[in-house]
Design a protein around this motif. Structure first.
Motif, PDB file in Angstrom:
ATOM      1  N   SER A  19      -5.975   8.491   9.538  1.00  0.00           N
ATOM      2  CA  SER A  19      -5.303   7.477   8.727  1.00  0.00           C
ATOM      3  C   SER A  19      -6.250   6.915   7.674  1.00  0.00           C
ATOM      4  O   SER A  19      -7.449   6.769   7.927  1.00  0.00           O
ATOM      5  CB  SER A  19      -4.798   6.337   9.612  1.00  0.00           C
ATOM      6  OG  SER A  19      -3.849   6.799  10.545  1.00  0.00           O
ATOM      7  N   PRO A  20      -5.727   6.551   6.506  1.00  0.00           N
ATOM      8  CA  PRO A  20      -6.569   5.981   5.449  1.00  0.00           C
ATOM      9  C   PRO A  20      -6.861   4.503   5.717  1.00  0.00           C
ATOM     10  O   PRO A  20      -6.526   3.624   4.913  1.00  0.00           O
ATOM     11  CB  PRO A  20      -5.724   6.188   4.186  1.00  0.00           C
ATOM     12  CG  PRO A  20      -4.319   6.096   4.681  1.00  0.00           C
ATOM     13  CD  PRO A  20      -4.336   6.726   6.052  1.00  0.00           C
ATOM     14  N   ALA A  31       0.831  -1.207   0.000  1.00  0.00           N
ATOM     15  CA  ALA A  31       0.000   0.000   0.000  1.00  0.00           C
ATOM     16  C   ALA A  31       0.865   1.258   0.000  1.00  0.00           C
ATOM     17  O   ALA A  31       0.542   2.249  -0.680  1.00  0.00           O
ATOM     18  CB  ALA A  31      -0.938  -0.007   1.210  1.00  0.00           C
ATOM     19  N   GLU A  32       1.964   1.246   0.743  1.00  0.00           N
ATOM     20  CA  GLU A  32       2.872   2.396   0.740  1.00  0.00           C
ATOM     21  C   GLU A  32       3.461   2.618  -0.651  1.00  0.00           C
ATOM     22  O   GLU A  32       3.504   3.748  -1.144  1.00  0.00           O
ATOM     23  CB  GLU A  32       3.998   2.186   1.755  1.00  0.00           C
ATOM     24  CG  GLU A  32       3.612   2.482   3.183  1.00  0.00           C
ATOM     25  CD  GLU A  32       4.824   2.671   4.072  1.00  0.00           C
ATOM     26  OE1 GLU A  32       5.952   2.304   3.657  1.00  0.00           O
ATOM     27  OE2 GLU A  32       4.655   3.202   5.179  1.00  0.00           O
ATOM     28  N   LYS A  33       3.927   1.535  -1.264  1.00  0.00           N
ATOM     29  CA  LYS A  33       4.519   1.630  -2.597  1.00  0.00           C
ATOM     30  C   LYS A  33       3.500   2.133  -3.613  1.00  0.00           C
ATOM     31  O   LYS A  33       3.791   3.047  -4.410  1.00  0.00           O
ATOM     32  CB  LYS A  33       5.056   0.262  -3.016  1.00  0.00           C
ATOM     33  CG  LYS A  33       5.646   0.213  -4.413  1.00  0.00           C
ATOM     34  CD  LYS A  33       6.114  -1.194  -4.769  1.00  0.00           C
ATOM     35  CE  LYS A  33       6.638  -1.269  -6.187  1.00  0.00           C
ATOM     36  NZ  LYS A  33       7.068  -2.654  -6.546  1.00  0.00           N
ATOM     37  N   ARG A  86       0.968   6.401  -7.024  1.00  0.00           N
ATOM     38  CA  ARG A  86      -0.275   7.048  -7.452  1.00  0.00           C
ATOM     39  C   ARG A  86      -0.441   8.460  -6.903  1.00  0.00           C
ATOM     40  O   ARG A  86      -1.330   9.191  -7.339  1.00  0.00           O
ATOM     41  CB  ARG A  86      -1.470   6.188  -7.043  1.00  0.00           C
ATOM     42  CG  ARG A  86      -1.490   4.827  -7.736  1.00  0.00           C
ATOM     43  CD  ARG A  86      -2.417   3.831  -7.063  1.00  0.00           C
ATOM     44  NE  ARG A  86      -2.297   2.512  -7.665  1.00  0.00           N
ATOM     45  CZ  ARG A  86      -3.067   2.061  -8.640  1.00  0.00           C
ATOM     46  NH1 ARG A  86      -4.051   2.820  -9.104  1.00  0.00           N
ATOM     47  NH2 ARG A  86      -2.878   0.865  -9.146  1.00  0.00           N
ATOM     48  N   GLY A  87       0.381   8.828  -5.944  1.00  0.00           N
ATOM     49  CA  GLY A  87       0.290  10.162  -5.368  1.00  0.00           C
ATOM     50  C   GLY A  87      -0.901  10.355  -4.463  1.00  0.00           C
ATOM     51  O   GLY A  87      -1.342  11.485  -4.218  1.00  0.00           O
ATOM     52  N   ARG A  88      -1.420   9.271  -3.909  1.00  0.00           N
ATOM     53  CA  ARG A  88      -2.556   9.337  -2.971  1.00  0.00           C
ATOM     54  C   ARG A  88      -2.538   8.077  -2.123  1.00  0.00           C
ATOM     55  O   ARG A  88      -2.018   7.041  -2.542  1.00  0.00           O
ATOM     56  CB  ARG A  88      -3.879   9.444  -3.714  1.00  0.00           C
ATOM     57  CG  ARG A  88      -4.148   8.328  -4.706  1.00  0.00           C
ATOM     58  CD  ARG A  88      -5.502   8.472  -5.380  1.00  0.00           C
ATOM     59  NE  ARG A  88      -5.710   7.492  -6.433  1.00  0.00           N
ATOM     60  CZ  ARG A  88      -6.065   6.231  -6.244  1.00  0.00           C
ATOM     61  NH1 ARG A  88      -6.242   5.785  -5.003  1.00  0.00           N
ATOM     62  NH2 ARG A  88      -6.236   5.410  -7.269  1.00  0.00           N
ATOM     63  N   PRO A  89      -3.080   8.155  -0.925  1.00  0.00           N
ATOM     64  CA  PRO A  89      -3.025   6.980  -0.052  1.00  0.00           C
ATOM     65  C   PRO A  89      -3.907   5.847  -0.543  1.00  0.00           C
ATOM     66  O   PRO A  89      -4.935   6.071  -1.189  1.00  0.00           O
ATOM     67  CB  PRO A  89      -3.512   7.516   1.293  1.00  0.00           C
ATOM     68  CG  PRO A  89      -4.371   8.691   0.943  1.00  0.00           C
ATOM     69  CD  PRO A  89      -3.714   9.315  -0.261  1.00  0.00           C
ATOM     70  N   VAL A  90      -3.494   4.654  -0.251  1.00  0.00           N
ATOM     71  CA  VAL A  90      -4.302   3.473  -0.509  1.00  0.00           C
ATOM     72  C   VAL A  90      -5.057   3.151   0.775  1.00  0.00           C
ATOM     73  O   VAL A  90      -4.448   2.885   1.816  1.00  0.00           O
ATOM     74  CB  VAL A  90      -3.430   2.280  -0.936  1.00  0.00           C
ATOM     75  CG1 VAL A  90      -4.264   0.999  -1.026  1.00  0.00           C
ATOM     76  CG2 VAL A  90      -2.744   2.582  -2.267  1.00  0.00           C
TER      77      VAL A  90
END
Length: 385
Positions: A227-228, A179-181, A186-190
């Motif tokens: 947090s997402p 998810a971090e990668k 993507r320039g946005r949190p997963v």
């Protein structure tokens, strides 16, 4: 998601971390907005956490197309545009959290074809259900990593068997790293939706989930109110425990009206799901959680023929208490759809799933779990157009 062994709705935006915990973070604003919706209304727009409404949650990943709880299923769900991706967590013998719907891995891995593990086949009682097979808590992580994931319901999703053996069982830490990668790329949190499975059972055998989960959430910065990430459990006390460990938003999952959560049974609490969806029960849930994840039948019950009837007051009642609703689970196949939306006689064929989505969205829910994120996204776009 999905309780036990079953294979078997005032305008308020969907649950978002920025509106979840304190008045300073927007609960007051959310309550004011709630008064704008009439009769369950149509959710639209975005919450302050940036999630579209209705939110489409990939149930165990894109599990309608890939074996569930694999990096392949998570990646496909993300590539399809799913807003949030779900993980169910169970532990290994040496205390690692891995992503499986159940600790019984007989039907979701190739463990039965490994002669070196034949002696590990056993019978256990998990939440009062007798199960015979192989269980994650009897394997170290290294041993579990020698297995390969496979399709859980091949009779319904034969196409998914093409991918049997392609992926291993992922650890939750591997998912956090993935998810971090992907978030950086993507320039946005997963966004993740994380369930503690059978927490009372595992605590009883010295493999408690909540503290292990909290450590990982803190390590990867997903322990804050913004947090997402969502946390969820069918055991309310697990979410009470998580509330003392992290500020990550929490959701209580609800099964059938006559069900008693296993932690209630163990503690002697006489309440059932019917009690929890009543006003007093929702008041109690709102004391430590920000949302509920009800079975779709709790939003719109079915009649004796399996056809949808009239919506209950659950959406209205939950929204009045600042709780949001993410019910489960939509699937495309006839066998999983209400009878009035099935088409033809083949239970594995696709039915009028868009019609079913429209009915549930019209009840005012804030989001929905689905095995088919692409279908859910199209249905959500149709509804908000």
């Amino acid at each position: 998601m999905t309780q036990g062994a079953s294979n078997s709705p005032a305008r308020r935006s969907v649950l978002g971390a920025a509106v979840l915990t304190t008045a300073a973070l927007g609960i007051g604003a959310g309550a004011a907005q709630a008064g704008e919706r009439t009769g369950g209304g149509r959710p639209s727009g975005k919450d302050r956490g940036g999630l579209p409404v209705p939110t489409v949650i990939a149930h165990r990943g894109a599990s309608g197309y890939r074996p569930e709880h694999t990096i392949g299923a998570y990646q496909l769900a993300l590539d399809m545009g799913a807003h949030v991706i779900e993980q169910d967590l169970v532990p290994t013998k040496d205390g690692h959290l891995v992503c499986r719907h159940e600790n019984d891995i007989t039907g979701t891995t190739d463990v039965a074809s490994h002669p070196e593990f034949a002696s590990r086949r056993t019978t256990k009682s998990v939440d009062g259900v007798s199960l015979t097979g192989w269980f994650t808590e009897d394997f170290t992580l290294a041993e579990l990593k020698t297995l390969r994931a496979k399709e859980r319901i091949p009779g319904t999703r034969q196409e998914n068997t093409l991918y049997d053996g392609r992926w291993t069982v992922p650890t939750f830490e591997e998912v956090l790293q993935w998810a971090e990668k992907e978030g950086r790329r993507r320039g946005r949190p997963v966004w993740l939706y994380v369930e503690t499975k059978h927490p009372t059972y595992f605590r009883g055998i010295g493999l408690g989930l909540e503290e292990r989960l909290a450590r990982l959430l803190r390590r990867y910065g997903r322990h804050r109110a913004d947090s997402p990430t969502f946390l969820q459990s069918f055991e309310p006390t697990s979410m009470e425990r998580m509330a003392r460990l992290v500020a990550t938003p929490r959701v209580v999952l609800l099964w059938t009206p006559d069900d008693r959560p296993w932690d209630f049974r163990e503690s002697g609490d006489p309440r059932t799901v019917a009690d929890l969806v009543a006003p007093e029960g929702l008041d109690w849930i709102a004391g430590f959680a920000q949302g509920i994840g009800p079975l779709l039948d709790l939003v719109i019950p079915k009649d004796a023929d399996g056809r949808l009837t009239e919506p209950t007051t659950l959406v209205r009642d939950a929204h009045a208490r600042g709780l949001v609703l993410h019910p489960y689970t939509m699937r495309n196949e006839n066998t999983f759809l209400p009878a009035d939306f099935r088409r033809g006689t083949d239970p594995s064929a696709y039915g009028d799933v868009f019609g079913a989505y429209k009915a549930y969205f019209a009840a005012g829910i804030d989001g929905i779990f689905t095995d088919n994120p692409d279908t859910g996204l199209l249905a959500a776009a149709d509804f908000t157009a």
